[in-house]
Design a protein around this motif. Structure first.
Motif, PDB file in Angstrom:
ATOM      1  N   UNK A  72      33.269  21.939  59.806  1.00  0.00           N
ATOM      2  CA  UNK A  72      33.325  21.825  59.109  1.00  0.00           C
ATOM      3  C   UNK A  72      34.716  21.413  58.530  1.00  0.00           C
ATOM      4  N   UNK A  73      35.448  21.575  59.742  1.00  0.00           N
ATOM      5  CA  UNK A  73      37.030  21.507  59.564  1.00  0.00           C
ATOM      6  C   UNK A  73      36.741  20.296  60.929  1.00  0.00           C
ATOM      7  N   UNK A  74      35.972  20.099  61.555  1.00  0.00           N
ATOM      8  CA  UNK A  74      35.917  18.654  62.856  1.00  0.00           C
ATOM      9  C   UNK A  74      34.868  17.873  62.857  1.00  0.00           C
ATOM     10  N   UNK A  75      33.813  17.809  62.155  1.00  0.00           N
ATOM     11  CA  UNK A  75      32.114  17.256  62.844  1.00  0.00           C
ATOM     12  C   UNK A  75      32.627  16.230  61.963  1.00  0.00           C
ATOM     13  N   UNK A  76      33.487  15.589  61.272  1.00  0.00           N
ATOM     14  CA  UNK A  76      33.669  14.132  60.618  1.00  0.00           C
ATOM     15  C   UNK A  76      34.330  13.325  62.379  1.00  0.00           C
ATOM     16  N   UNK A  77      34.632  13.632  63.056  1.00  0.00           N
ATOM     17  CA  UNK A  77      35.042  13.521  63.698  1.00  0.00           C
ATOM     18  C   UNK A  77      34.218  13.003  65.217  1.00  0.00           C
ATOM     19  N   UNK A  78      32.689  13.072  65.102  1.00  0.00           N
ATOM     20  CA  UNK A  78      31.475  13.179  66.123  1.00  0.00           C
ATOM     21  C   UNK A  78      30.683  11.269  65.781  1.00  0.00           C
ATOM     22  N   UNK A  79      30.814  10.912  66.490  1.00  0.00           N
ATOM     23  CA  UNK A  79      30.826   9.877  67.063  1.00  0.00           C
ATOM     24  C   UNK A  79      28.897   9.448  65.970  1.00  0.00           C
TER      25      UNK A  79
ATOM     26  N   UNK B  20      38.290  14.953  71.855  1.00  0.00           N
ATOM     27  CA  UNK B  20      37.265  15.557  72.932  1.00  0.00           C
ATOM     28  C   UNK B  20      35.558  14.706  71.604  1.00  0.00           C
ATOM     29  N   UNK B  21      35.450  15.196  70.751  1.00  0.00           N
ATOM     30  CA  UNK B  21      34.150  14.344  69.927  1.00  0.00           C
ATOM     31  C   UNK B  21      34.891  13.029  69.892  1.00  0.00           C
TER      32      UNK B  21
END
Ligand code: NAI
Ligand code: 13P
Length: 332
Positions: free
Chosen positions: A89-96, A68-69
């Motif tokens: 914390x777990x998935x923020x790295x996938x934000x463009x 999704x991100x």
């Protein structure tokens, strides 16, 4: 590439995703439970949170948060406030790197007492100008039913606010803009606490005078608190302040009103939490907001009374638009 990803497929995330899609945005909605994503994708329904609502065919759902991100040019967050930090914390790295990140949430983090935009800035380590918040009189089910509604998008960057507001609009949902992030966020947090008070007096059986007195004094309290924390006073008489107070305090659709009503009927805090099927953010915000108020020396008698009722230390029938211990009349 999609125009928008919405994380959180509860009542507000699903409704907001529908509003974005109805405005022409290619939108993906992330649901934690794969069966919820499947139901939205295949049946165009989210029966648990939005019974009776048909979702647009253009809205895609997934249970893969990184999918999704990864492709989203804007990111909207709609999970319970106490869960946001862990999710980022777990998935923020996938934000463009260039995507604005928008909070749709109306709570403060209990341990840190931070607003959601502050949690986003801490966890994603991004510039404040890339963060926006949306607030206003926005009872999800009414918007899902396409009742005409307005909201406000706030960002310290007018360009970000404009970009988000242009996406988050359609025939039945209009977004205004401002640059007062603090006031817009606190408006959403604090109206939940006044709605708890209104629910309590409704549960007791008190009438409209009591409610109008609490709403009016509640707005004064909310404004004092928000301004002490750096908000613009006029934000509190706008959509995110007075507007949201009117909607939330006047509707049985409000989960905070409903939680308050149960307290007023005599249920304990534990019973109320157990009976709520959706998040009532006010329950977790009472203590951190009281601590923030104390730190700035802001008097919040209505909030204090809600806290006493929640702690079982005040009979709901004794709640009033003033501190019952006030001996001397004070200025309105
Ligand atoms: N429902 C409404 O009318 C409005 C709600 N809001 C705000 O939106 C935020 C979300 O509320 P709602 O959607 O109403 O709540 P909800 O209770 O309807 O749904 C919450 C969603 O978050 C999911 N969730 C719970 N824990 C999670 C976790 N650890 N990780 C990921 N997802 C998790 C749940 O499965 C559910 O899909 C709240 O801050 C609320 O104050 C703002 C405006 C309107
Ligand atoms: O924020 C809302 C309306 O603007 C929803 O209120 P509740 O969270 O009390 O349902």
């Amino acid at each position: 590439m999609v125009d928008a990803a919405v994380l959180g497929a509860g009542s507000w995330g699903t409704t907001f995703a529908k509003a974005l899609a109805d405005g022409g945005a290619e939108t993906v909605l992330w649901a934690r439970r794969p069966e919820a994503a499947r139901e939205i994708d295949e049946s165009r329904r989210n029966t648990r949170y939005l019974p009776g609502i048909t979702l647009p065919a253009s809205l895609h759902a997934t249970s893969d948060v990184r999918e999704a991100l990864a492709d989203a040019s804007q990111v909207y967050l709609a999970v319970p406030s106490q869960q946001l930090r862990q999710l980022l914390r777990e998935h923020g790295g996938a934000v463009r790197d260039d995507a604005p990140v928008v909070s749709l949430m109306k709570g403060v983090e209990a341990g840190t007492r931070l607003r959601m935009s502050e949690v986003i800035a801490e966890e994603l380590q991004i510039d404040a100008g890339r963060i926006a918040v949306v607030s206003g009189p926005n009872l999800a089910l009414e918007i899902a039913q396409e009742h005409p509604t307005a909201a406000v998008v706030a960002s310290s960057s007018p360009m970000t606010a404009r970009e988000v507001a242009k996406r988050a609009r359609n025939d039945y949902f209009h977004s205004f803009i401002n640059t007062d992030v603090i006031g817009t966020e606190f408006g959403g947090v604090l109206k939940n606490l006044v709605a708890l008070a209104i629910g309590i007096v409704d549960g007791v059986g008190y009438g409209e005078n009591t409610k109008a007195s609490i709403i009016t004094r509640g707005l004064a309290e909310v404004t004092d608190f928000a301004v002490a924390h750096g908000a613009e006073p006029q934000t509190m008489s706008g959509l995110a302040g007075l507007g949201d107070l009117i909607a939330t305090c006047g509707s049985p659709l409000s989960r905070n009103f409903t939680a308050g009503r149960l307290l007023g009927m005599g249920y304990s805090r534990t019973d109320v939490i157990a009976r709520m099927e959706q998040v009532a953010e006010g329950l977790a915000s009472v203590d951190p907001v009281a601590q923030l108020a104390a730190a700035k020396g802001v008097r919040m008698p209505i909030l204090e009374q809600v806290r006493l009722v929640l702690d079982g230390a005040m009979d709901p029938r004794d709640i009033a638009p003033h501190l019952t211990t006030d001996d001397e009349p004070i200025e309105e």
